[in-house]
Design an enzyme around this catalytic site. Structure first.
Site, mmCIF file in Angstrom:
data_model
loop_
_atom_site.group_PDB
_atom_site.id
_atom_site.type_symbol
_atom_site.label_atom_id
_atom_site.label_comp_id
_atom_site.label_asym_id
_atom_site.label_seq_id
_atom_site.Cartn_x
_atom_site.Cartn_y
_atom_site.Cartn_z
ATOM 1 N N GLU B 60 0.815 -1.206 0.000
ATOM 2 C CA GLU B 60 0.000 0.000 0.000
ATOM 3 C C GLU B 60 0.855 1.266 0.000
ATOM 4 O O GLU B 60 1.934 1.290 0.592
ATOM 5 C CB GLU B 60 -0.886 0.024 1.248
ATOM 6 C CG GLU B 60 -1.853 -1.134 1.307
ATOM 7 C CD GLU B 60 -2.560 -1.252 2.645
ATOM 8 O OE1 GLU B 60 -3.739 -1.591 2.644
ATOM 9 O OE2 GLU B 60 -1.923 -0.987 3.688
ATOM 10 N N ASP B 231 -7.757 -4.677 9.105
ATOM 11 C CA ASP B 231 -7.266 -3.488 8.407
ATOM 12 C C ASP B 231 -7.101 -3.746 6.917
ATOM 13 O O ASP B 231 -6.284 -3.139 6.255
ATOM 14 C CB ASP B 231 -5.945 -3.037 9.012
ATOM 15 C CG ASP B 231 -4.876 -4.099 8.892
ATOM 16 O OD1 ASP B 231 -5.190 -5.206 8.425
ATOM 17 O OD2 ASP B 231 -3.732 -3.813 9.252
#
Lengths: 343, 343
Positions: B60, B231
């Site tokens: 990410e 998450d």
């Protein structure tokens, strides 16, 4: 285990790498790498780059992945930097192993971006420019200009480059740097003079607003336009009528619609992605009087290919500096213990 | 001119920085920095992080900007890494000057992420946990666990931590590391045992699938849940009925809808952003029997605050290593000339 260490290619190391291999060889190699990745285009994760705009410029992240390797580039574009003695575009990039997420390369990319942009331009011209075109107008003689000229010489057999910039000092710098390159270099006082006899027109200017570097009258039939400078929302270089006459080729169309010359057009205006031409799925140039436009904005796969090329050169050149970038405790769950024992 | 040089904080330098300042002070400082940035939340450019998913994990990019400074973090999440002796999460980050686009800091962030995540959790609990809660269940005793326990001690006055992990070796490691921390540490054999008497329940497990770390029966009235491990899309820790009983607090809701516990809920399910509580725009905990949930996924502003804290400490600690990262020719338009002269 040295997984905590990531090889870093500094600006100095990148310059040494280019000199060790030779810049024309690097440009040819990069063209081959980028072309190979364009040919397998559907294998990549693709997304328009993530831009953070301010009044004076933009900072962008450009990620992609082929499922084995992940890469991204950080790049800024600040046209006003030049007046402050700074680069308009600076960049660095990273490759990582998709299987673990661990980085495997960190590299400067200011120089590498200049090289890969020029290689991509020449690659597109190889597929799109009129047969035998060996004279190019080069409008905009800033940091990217010489790389463009050299790439077209190395990949497309360019013999003559006709330089124009609104600032003659930029043209002088460019002409001086290209002396001895094997190219015939013509210093032009106007854009109109620069395009005389040119089968390829490259525009690579930096202003962040809708400019008209080329108007419709300046673009004769059969020309290939390599539009490099229009690469940001609100930043274009070509008069709209040219776009209606031209067959338009893009990198990743969803990004080009936002950033390229085609932001001036209806979002449904037909375009062809360059990879389709390279993969044999769509025609490139089909007749000698056709106007072709490579509406280049720069796409993540080009950076990915360039970074992989650099990574593959490291063993033979020994140019990576090892950075202690990844915390790597003996027991992966014991990050805290590693931290405490460091005391 | 040393604009070409970017200070780099290695893993080793980060560990020395933490020891020089003291880890509890660092956690308190980070909480203050993050809280200050949450208070001015509307000033930031915000976007959900840009994720590249594979079968085994995710990579990410997490950018943000306050208009003066730009920051981003690269972070991976690979639950299966641990079995290969690798970190589940590794990270590094960068700050840049928005006015020029030039980087001003490159830093390891594996350790810094562990610190900022713990600081953010404790900050949220400061606003949401029941008054006087000084006992916490800590479910999941991996790399993040000790940081959580210490942050709650430093910021919330935690006195007792009740540890549970499906792997007792992880709990042993965590208990060993926390010996001498000033916390009463209880080694529990089940999650049910861990929650006994705990006013705060922290879940911080790593599996990438819908797990049920807590079921509805385990959550008594008045408890504050600090949900850290859920998450990622498809990665959650809490049984859905808990979410319907709880008042839910998020970081950046558009990202949390994708990644947090609330991916299990209707996209219109009401939530409160934590910054609204901190800025006095929304209530936090309003009554003692209320169940509060901080549905934490980690947001770019926390990294931004942490990186700025590290950058501000560099002059006093002298811990930055200068990297030759930015090509900086004397004439910014003469990148090619700089490259050629390097020969």
């Amino acid at each position: 285990m040295t997984l905590n260490l990531v090889p870093f290619v500094s600006v100095d190391a990148m310059m040494r790498l280019v000199h060790r291999i030779g810049i024309e060889t690097v440009l040819r190699d990069l063209t081959a790498e980028i072309e190979a990745d364009f040919r397998r285009w559907p294998e990549f994760d693709k997304t328009p780059r993530i831009a953070s705009h301010s009044d004076v410029g933009v900072i962008e992240l450009m990620p992609t992945s082929d499922g084995q390797t992940y890469g991204f580039k950080y790049v800024n574009g600040h046209p006003s930097n030049m007046k402050r003695g700074l680069q308009t575009v600076t960049a660095f990039g990273l490759l990582a192993d998709v299987a673990t997420g661990y980085p495997v390369l960190l590299s400067e990319m200011t120089i590498l971006t200049a090289l890969r942009t020029a290689a991509t331009s020449a690659m597109a011209a190889k597929w799109l420019a009129p047969a035998g075109a060996d004279c190019m107008a080069l409008i905009g003689n800033g940091a990217q200009a010489e790389f463009q000229a050299l790439a077209f010489r190395a990949i497309c057999g360019l013999r003559e480059v006709r330089l124009y910039d609104i600032d003659p000092a930029a043209t002088e710098k460019c002409a001086r740097n290209l002396a001895g390159s094997g190219l015939k270099v013509i210093f032009c006082r106007t854009a109109e003079e620069a395009i005389l006899g040119a089968g390829i027109i490259t525009t690579v200017t930096a202003d962040k607003n809708h400019a008209t570097i080329l108007n419709d009258n300046m673009v004769g039939n059969g020309v290939h336009i390599n539009g490099v400078g229009g690469d940001c929302p609100g930043k274009t270089e070509l008069a709209q009528p040219i776009l209606h006459r031209a067959d338009i080729f893009t990198e990743y169309t969803p990004q080009t619609r936002i950033e390229g010359e085609i932001q001036q057009l209806d979002p449904n205006h037909p375009v062809t992605e360059l990879w389709e031409v390279i993969a044999g799925r769509a025609p490139g140039r089909t007749h000698p009087t056709q106007v072709t436009l490579f509406d280049s904005v720069g796409f993540a796969i080009e950076d990915f290919a360039a970074l992989r090329y650099v990574l593959a050169r490291l063993p033979e050149t020994g140019l990576g500096q090892m950075l202690d970038m990844i915390a790597d405790p003996d027991d992966p769950r014991d990050l805290y213990g590693m931290l405490m024992r460091a005391a």
